[in-house]
Design an enzyme around this catalytic site. Structure first.
Site, PDB file in Angstrom:
ATOM      1  CG  HIS A   1     109.280   9.778  31.746  1.00 27.26           C
ATOM      2  ND1 HIS A   1     109.849   8.529  31.792  1.00 27.26           N
ATOM      3  CD2 HIS A   1     109.833  10.400  30.661  1.00 27.26           C
ATOM      4  CE1 HIS A   1     110.698   8.385  30.784  1.00 27.26           C
ATOM      5  NE2 HIS A   1     110.713   9.499  30.088  1.00 27.26           N
TER       6      HIS A   1
ATOM      7  N   GLY B   1     117.442  12.000  26.814  1.00 25.11           N
ATOM      8  CA  GLY B   1     116.263  11.382  26.247  1.00 25.11           C
ATOM      9  C   GLY B   1     115.611  12.282  25.203  1.00 25.11           C
ATOM     10  N   GLY B   2     114.385  11.908  24.811  1.00 27.88           N
ATOM     11  CA  GLY B   2     113.670  12.673  23.804  1.00 27.88           C
ATOM     12  C   GLY B   2     112.908  11.784  22.838  1.00 27.88           C
ATOM     13  CB  ALA B   3     110.273  10.284  22.257  1.00 22.78           C
TER      14      ALA B   3
ATOM     15  CG  ASP C   1     108.004   6.882  33.957  1.00 22.35           C
ATOM     16  OD1 ASP C   1     107.252   7.112  32.999  1.00 22.35           O
ATOM     17  OD2 ASP C   1     109.242   6.988  33.906  1.00 22.35           O
TER      18      ASP C   1
ATOM     19  CD  GLN D   1     115.217  11.627  30.965  1.00 26.27           C
ATOM     20  OE1 GLN D   1     115.554  12.132  29.903  1.00 26.27           O
ATOM     21  NE2 GLN D   1     113.967  11.588  31.381  1.00 26.27           N
ATOM     22  CB  SER D   2     113.730   9.094  28.718  1.00 23.41           C
ATOM     23  OG  SER D   2     112.530   8.813  28.029  1.00 23.41           O
ATOM     24  CB  ALA D   3     114.831   7.835  24.174  1.00 21.90           C
TER      25      ALA D   3
END
Length: 462
Positions: A403, A197-199, A371, A268-270
């Site tokens: 998160h 991830g990392g937006a 989250d 994960q995430s983004a």
């Protein structure tokens, strides 16, 4: 009590499975540390042809002659890539420690200079806004609190013999991946293709070091795929990079001891959003006529999504209030008109796309109920949608987890990590010997004191 895990021995059937949402309570977990080298390669000399599928069941060829020509060209490309990488490894093996460190410092300096330019460009998009500035300051405090753990993981990443860093999988910038290999090399191993991830802005393959170390200790190979971030690229570039990375893994992982029949895609995430987009897009390609593919969704045993967002229409305003401003987010996603294409939950409901759902592997989505970066409803709604239209999907919720708790604080806490154990149980679900070893695996050591982890939980900007 362990959560019920979706069977993954076969692909989804045409009928919807019963809805299942599991709410988990807290527990503990941990990690350790290791790395390798980066190989040099001249992309100008690469042959831009996709590799051949190791399993032809999903590859729609037009003629045997064409297949033979493409096979020859692809084998030549793979041989060239391996030769370039192997020769670089041989040269690096002859380096003295001082030469090796000097080379790494030079590489880091060049990357820092390049990334600084991208940061300045990004600032021109961000402008001056209190939301992202306060988030950035909170991120600095958060990183300082977890620094004892980060240092140990970084040592592992840069100095372990079990890590193969920066393997080239494509011609574009940042088309690199890291491999985390188990210490015991006997037999073929299951493989996790992981997208960090990392937006969509600060993603980097090394963010998966902690997970890579943990899973490799359980006899699982992990490949962390890097990809272009904004403003270097937009979402279609990220999906393209992810697809190429997955293709490389599907077609080459057997050379590193991986089992090409046991590949799991995880994000994960983004990264979970990018991975889901990549998987759905690949399924759509395979239902089209004449679309050539270099890998198939049939090669993915299951998709594991951690804290991901799958309906961008529901997230625009939420991200805006948390500092990822609407204008920037729409720039990343290539405008409002593209939100449908890059919202997997919405896309799979399109009547023209529904046939692709039957090709998707089982989907298991993990999310913390606390989250605030991406609400847990994102995973629940996507799983519900997939089940409603005939896919196999399950959402597993962890009560009170944020998160970053699931991905960082819990693994650094030591002991047993509930979500990690659930992931391993899925991957080893059909391997009785591996499950028996998992049952007696020692708890991991703590990397960060508890009071620092609790403070990090409170100040986390995510």
């Amino acid at each position: 009590m362990p959560s019920p895990i979706l069977p993954i021995s076969s692909h989804p059937s045409s009928s919807a499975s019963a809805a299942t949402t599991v709410v988990k309570a807290k527990i503990d977990a941990d990690p350790s540390a290791t790395i390798l080298i980066s190989s040099k390669f001249d992309p100008e000399k690469a042959i831009p042809i996709t590799p051949v599928l190791p399993r032809a069941s999903s590859y729609n060829s037009t003629s045997n002659v064409n297949n033979n020509i493409v096979s020859f060209a692809n084998n030549h490309q793979q041989r060239f890539l391996r030769t370039s990488s192997d020769s670089s490894l041989a040269l690096l093996a002859d380096e003295t420690p001082r030469q090796s460190i000097s080379r790494e410092v030079g590489h880091v300096a060049a990357e820092t200079f390049y990334l600084s330019g991208l940061c300045l460009k990004l600032l021109s998009y961000l402008g001056v806004g209190y939301r992202w500035i306060t988030r950035f300051l909170a991120l600095g405090c958060y990183a300082m609190l977890l620094m004892p753990g980060f240092i140990q993981v970084a040592f592992y990443y840069f100095f372990s013999r079990q890590v193969r860093r920066s393997l080239i999988y494509g011609e574009k910038p940042r088309n690199r991946l890291d491999l985390y290999l188990p210490k015991i090399s006997q037999g073929t191993k299951p493989v996790v293709a992981f997208i960090t991830g990392g937006a969509w802005i600060i993603g980097y393959k090394a963010w998966g070091s902690l997970l890579g170390q943990q899973l490799s200790e359980r006899d699982i190979i992990v490949a962390c795929i890097d990809y272009r971030n904004f403003p270097q690229g937009t979402i279609s570039d990220m999906v393209e990079d992810a697809s190429q990375g997955i293709s490389f893994i599907c077609n080459n992982i057997s050379e590193y001891g991986g089992d090409p029949n046991r590949i799991y895609l995880m994000g994960q995430s983004a990264g979970a959003h990018i991975a889901a987009c990549t998987l759905v897009n690949q399924a759509i390609k395979e239902t089209g006529e004449g679309d050539s593919v270099s890998w198939s969704v049939s090669q993915i045993k299951a998709y594991l999504g951690l804290s991901g967002g799958y309906n961008l229409f529901n997230l625009i305003e939420h991200f805006h209030t948390r500092g990822l401003y609407r204008s920037i987010f729409l720039s990343i996603m290539e405008g409002e008109d593209s939100l449908h294409q890059f919202s997997p939950e919405v896309l799979v409901q399109d009547s023209n796309v529904k046939p692709a759902v039957s090709l998707l592997p089982p989907v298991i989505l993990f999310h913390g109920t606390a989250d605030y970066s991406i609400p847990a409803d994102s995973s629940q709604n996507f799983a519900d949608t997939l089940r409603r239209i005939g896919g196999k999907a399950e959402s597993i919720l962890y009560y009170g987890k944020t998160h970053t708790d699931l991905f960082l604080q819990d693994p650094m806490r030591g002991g047993r990590d509930e979500m990690f154990e659930d992931v391993v149980a899925i991957i080893h679900g059909e391997d009785e010997a591996a499950l028996a070893k998992d049952a007696v695996a020692p708890p991991r050591r703590r990397l960060v004191p508890e009071f620092m982890l609790k403070l990090a939980h409170d100040v986390s900007p995510f």
